[in-house]
Design a protein around this motif. Structure first.
Motif, PDB file in Angstrom:
ATOM      1  N   GLU A  20       9.655 -16.460  45.360  1.00 45.24           N
ATOM      2  CA  GLU A  20      10.398 -15.515  45.990  1.00 45.24           C
ATOM      3  C   GLU A  20      11.140 -14.621  44.827  1.00 45.24           C
ATOM      4  O   GLU A  20      11.004 -13.682  44.870  1.00 45.24           O
ATOM      5  N   VAL A  21      11.758 -15.470  43.870  1.00 45.86           N
ATOM      6  CA  VAL A  21      12.401 -14.724  42.788  1.00 45.86           C
ATOM      7  C   VAL A  21      11.327 -14.153  42.065  1.00 45.86           C
ATOM      8  O   VAL A  21      11.628 -12.905  41.431  1.00 45.86           O
ATOM      9  N   LEU A  22      10.066 -14.642  41.631  1.00 41.70           N
ATOM     10  CA  LEU A  22       9.461 -13.912  40.696  1.00 41.70           C
ATOM     11  C   LEU A  22       9.010 -12.548  41.559  1.00 41.70           C
ATOM     12  O   LEU A  22       8.796 -11.649  40.828  1.00 41.70           O
ATOM     13  N   GLN A  23       8.385 -12.634  42.737  1.00 40.78           N
ATOM     14  CA  GLN A  23       8.316 -11.294  43.462  1.00 40.78           C
ATOM     15  C   GLN A  23       9.474 -10.408  43.440  1.00 40.78           C
ATOM     16  O   GLN A  23       9.058  -9.158  43.001  1.00 40.78           O
ATOM     17  N   GLU A  24      10.469 -10.800  43.662  1.00 44.60           N
ATOM     18  CA  GLU A  24      11.589  -9.774  43.671  1.00 44.60           C
ATOM     19  C   GLU A  24      11.862  -9.179  42.214  1.00 44.60           C
ATOM     20  O   GLU A  24      12.090  -7.822  41.954  1.00 44.60           O
ATOM     21  N   SER A  25      11.640 -10.052  41.280  1.00 48.14           N
ATOM     22  CA  SER A  25      11.797  -9.744  39.576  1.00 48.14           C
ATOM     23  C   SER A  25      10.814  -8.509  39.520  1.00 48.14           C
ATOM     24  O   SER A  25      11.098  -7.719  38.646  1.00 48.14           O
ATOM     25  N   PHE A  26       9.467  -8.659  39.838  1.00 49.32           N
ATOM     26  CA  PHE A  26       8.521  -7.625  39.474  1.00 49.32           C
ATOM     27  C   PHE A  26       8.669  -6.572  40.173  1.00 49.32           C
ATOM     28  O   PHE A  26       8.389  -5.526  39.694  1.00 49.32           O
ATOM     29  N   VAL A  27       9.378  -6.466  41.375  1.00 46.87           N
ATOM     30  CA  VAL A  27       9.770  -5.440  42.116  1.00 46.87           C
ATOM     31  C   VAL A  27      10.851  -4.564  41.278  1.00 46.87           C
ATOM     32  O   VAL A  27      10.869  -3.420  41.059  1.00 46.87           O
ATOM     33  N   ASN A  28      11.546  -5.377  40.829  1.00 49.74           N
ATOM     34  CA  ASN A  28      12.796  -5.115  39.916  1.00 49.74           C
ATOM     35  C   ASN A  28      12.290  -4.325  38.650  1.00 49.74           C
ATOM     36  O   ASN A  28      12.775  -3.477  38.177  1.00 49.74           O
ATOM     37  N   ILE A  29      11.195  -5.010  38.137  1.00 54.98           N
ATOM     38  CA  ILE A  29      10.557  -4.585  36.798  1.00 54.98           C
ATOM     39  C   ILE A  29       9.669  -3.373  36.939  1.00 54.98           C
ATOM     40  O   ILE A  29       9.977  -2.224  36.145  1.00 54.98           O
ATOM     41  N   TRP A  30       9.102  -3.023  38.150  1.00 57.76           N
ATOM     42  CA  TRP A  30       8.455  -2.045  38.366  1.00 57.76           C
ATOM     43  C   TRP A  30       9.429  -0.728  38.741  1.00 57.76           C
ATOM     44  O   TRP A  30       9.215   0.247  37.886  1.00 57.76           O
ATOM     45  N   ASN A  31      10.654  -1.181  39.299  1.00 60.37           N
ATOM     46  CA  ASN A  31      11.454   0.128  39.496  1.00 60.37           C
ATOM     47  C   ASN A  31      12.326   0.632  38.234  1.00 60.37           C
ATOM     48  O   ASN A  31      12.892   1.403  38.176  1.00 60.37           O
ATOM     49  N   ASN A  32      12.338  -0.422  37.293  1.00 55.83           N
ATOM     50  CA  ASN A  32      13.327  -0.267  36.317  1.00 55.83           C
ATOM     51  C   ASN A  32      12.715  -0.226  34.830  1.00 55.83           C
ATOM     52  O   ASN A  32      13.394  -0.376  33.840  1.00 55.83           O
ATOM     53  N   ALA A  33      11.541  -0.196  34.718  1.00 56.06           N
ATOM     54  CA  ALA A  33      10.720  -0.154  33.621  1.00 56.06           C
ATOM     55  C   ALA A  33      11.165   1.130  32.671  1.00 56.06           C
ATOM     56  O   ALA A  33      11.202   0.865  31.511  1.00 56.06           O
ATOM     57  N   ALA A  34      11.646   2.031  33.284  1.00 50.62           N
ATOM     58  CA  ALA A  34      11.957   3.175  32.328  1.00 50.62           C
ATOM     59  C   ALA A  34      13.170   2.879  31.616  1.00 50.62           C
ATOM     60  O   ALA A  34      13.583   3.699  30.868  1.00 50.62           O
ATOM     61  N   SER A  35      14.168   2.075  32.225  1.00 49.81           N
ATOM     62  CA  SER A  35      15.530   1.669  31.647  1.00 49.81           C
ATOM     63  C   SER A  35      15.305   0.725  30.594  1.00 49.81           C
ATOM     64  O   SER A  35      16.201   0.466  29.936  1.00 49.81           O
ATOM     65  N   TYR A  36      14.094   0.079  30.483  1.00 49.99           N
ATOM     66  CA  TYR A  36      13.889  -0.729  29.180  1.00 49.99           C
ATOM     67  C   TYR A  36      13.993  -0.316  27.889  1.00 49.99           C
ATOM     68  O   TYR A  36      13.410   0.733  27.827  1.00 49.99           O
ATOM     69  N   GLN A  37      14.986  -0.843  26.975  1.00 47.71           N
ATOM     70  CA  GLN A  37      15.209  -0.372  25.653  1.00 47.71           C
ATOM     71  C   GLN A  37      14.497  -1.438  24.637  1.00 47.71           C
ATOM     72  O   GLN A  37      15.283  -2.581  24.579  1.00 47.71           O
ATOM     73  N   SER A  38      13.574  -1.190  23.830  1.00 44.99           N
ATOM     74  CA  SER A  38      13.158  -2.239  22.951  1.00 44.99           C
ATOM     75  C   SER A  38      14.137  -2.547  21.977  1.00 44.99           C
ATOM     76  O   SER A  38      13.834  -3.560  21.375  1.00 44.99           O
ATOM     77  N   SER A  39      14.955  -1.639  21.658  1.00 52.04           N
ATOM     78  CA  SER A  39      16.157  -1.919  20.458  1.00 52.04           C
ATOM     79  C   SER A  39      16.887  -2.983  20.873  1.00 52.04           C
ATOM     80  O   SER A  39      17.704  -3.618  20.176  1.00 52.04           O
ATOM     81  N   LEU A  40      17.031  -3.260  22.140  1.00 48.66           N
ATOM     82  CA  LEU A  40      18.184  -4.284  22.656  1.00 48.66           C
ATOM     83  C   LEU A  40      17.546  -5.569  22.843  1.00 48.66           C
ATOM     84  O   LEU A  40      18.174  -6.597  22.887  1.00 48.66           O
ATOM     85  N   ALA A  41      16.212  -5.644  23.323  1.00 52.81           N
ATOM     86  CA  ALA A  41      15.657  -6.885  23.525  1.00 52.81           C
ATOM     87  C   ALA A  41      13.973  -6.868  23.633  1.00 52.81           C
ATOM     88  O   ALA A  41      13.640  -5.704  23.900  1.00 52.81           O
ATOM     89  N   ALA A  42      13.546  -7.905  23.248  1.00 54.00           N
ATOM     90  CA  ALA A  42      11.723  -8.042  23.296  1.00 54.00           C
ATOM     91  C   ALA A  42      11.651  -7.873  24.883  1.00 54.00           C
ATOM     92  O   ALA A  42      12.328  -8.101  25.757  1.00 54.00           O
ATOM     93  N   PRO A  43      10.340  -7.468  25.058  1.00 52.07           N
ATOM     94  CA  PRO A  43       9.904  -7.099  26.789  1.00 52.07           C
ATOM     95  C   PRO A  43       9.981  -8.391  27.306  1.00 52.07           C
ATOM     96  O   PRO A  43      10.406  -8.454  28.334  1.00 52.07           O
ATOM     97  N   MET A  44       9.770  -9.669  26.785  1.00 50.28           N
ATOM     98  CA  MET A  44       9.709 -10.875  27.329  1.00 50.28           C
ATOM     99  C   MET A  44      11.298 -11.220  27.695  1.00 50.28           C
ATOM    100  O   MET A  44      11.503 -11.824  28.760  1.00 50.28           O
ATOM    101  N   THR A  45      12.112 -11.095  26.686  1.00 50.42           N
ATOM    102  CA  THR A  45      13.315 -11.295  27.005  1.00 50.42           C
ATOM    103  C   THR A  45      14.170 -10.409  28.188  1.00 50.42           C
ATOM    104  O   THR A  45      14.737 -11.111  28.871  1.00 50.42           O
ATOM    105  N   TRP A  46      13.745  -9.253  28.164  1.00 49.60           N
ATOM    106  CA  TRP A  46      14.174  -8.295  29.212  1.00 49.60           C
ATOM    107  C   TRP A  46      13.881  -8.608  30.527  1.00 49.60           C
ATOM    108  O   TRP A  46      14.632  -8.948  31.477  1.00 49.60           O
ATOM    109  N   MET A  47      12.700  -9.206  30.654  1.00 52.09           N
ATOM    110  CA  MET A  47      12.005  -9.586  32.158  1.00 52.09           C
ATOM    111  C   MET A  47      12.679 -11.011  32.313  1.00 52.09           C
ATOM    112  O   MET A  47      12.758 -11.189  33.656  1.00 52.09           O
ATOM    113  N   THR A  48      12.589 -11.759  31.230  1.00 50.41           N
ATOM    114  CA  THR A  48      13.357 -13.317  31.531  1.00 50.41           C
ATOM    115  C   THR A  48      14.694 -13.011  32.192  1.00 50.41           C
ATOM    116  O   THR A  48      15.248 -13.701  33.012  1.00 50.41           O
TER     117      THR A  48
END
Length: 195
Positions: A54-82
């Motif tokens: 359930e958490v994984l599904q909700e997290s990927f919905v969140n990733i889909w909706n918020n990918a534009a807010s990801y900032q590589s200068s703040l964290a690695a992609p896996m860190t952000w998703m984790t």
């Protein structure tokens, strides 16, 4: 987790940028590549397969909706998703049992100890960037309550007033602690850069 293939951080950056533009093929690739590790991480927190799913599904919905807010200068992609998975898992724990108390200090120390350890750990599989490692080290040097206030504000996206309410402290105190904590992090990070 050791039998999972190594994840290419550069490829994750490319996929996240495409997901920010609502590219469903990139999202599918991102999901197929990262979901086994993220599921394992959620399962470690929740200890129940159906809750982790359930958490994984909700997290990927969140990733889909918020990918534009990801900032590589703040964290690695896996860190952000984790971080998204971690926050969703903790939110679910709180929802299931209002009396549950998550020991953030203990959890943060586990992350820091894993980062500083030479032994292979599940946390290493998250491929934290050098910047994230430095930030974790500096963050661990903050006083416990200051670290807790900052974690609530930045990892859980709480406002200063919500942090004050949760910690049962005056808002002015919380603002001061967060401001001082940010100053200490800046100083610590600049020292690590020059070392």
């Amino acid at each position: 987790m050791s039998n999972l293939p190594k994840i290419d951080s550069g490829q994750l950056h490319i996929w996240l940028a495409a997901v920010a533009n609502k590219d469903s093929a990139a999202f599918r690739s991102l999901y197929e590549t990262t979901s086994p590790k993220l599921f394992g991480f959620a399962l470690r927190i929740l200890n129940k397969r159906e809750l982790a799913e359930e958490v994984l599904q909700e997290s990927f919905v969140n990733i889909w909706n918020n990918a534009a807010s990801y900032q590589s200068s703040l964290a690695a992609p896996m860190t952000w998703m984790t971080t998204i998975v971690r926050n969703r898992a903790f939110d679910l724990l709180r929802k299931l049992d209002h009396d549950v108390e998550i020991d953030a200090d203990h959890f943060d120390m586990e992350v820091v100890n894993a980062l500083e350890s030479g032994d292979p750990t599940p946390i290493e599989s998250l491929q934290l960037s050098e910047d994230a490692k430095a930030l974790a080290r500096c963050f661990s040097r903050l006083e416990g309550l200051h670290r807790q206030a900052m974690a609530l504000a930045f990892y859980h996206d709480l406002s200063h007033s919500e942090v004050a309410e949760q910690m049962k402290l005056p808002m002015g105190t919380v603002k001061t602690w967060i401001r001082r904590g940010l100053d200490k992090l800046r100083t610590c990070l600049s020292k690590l850069e020059t070392a």
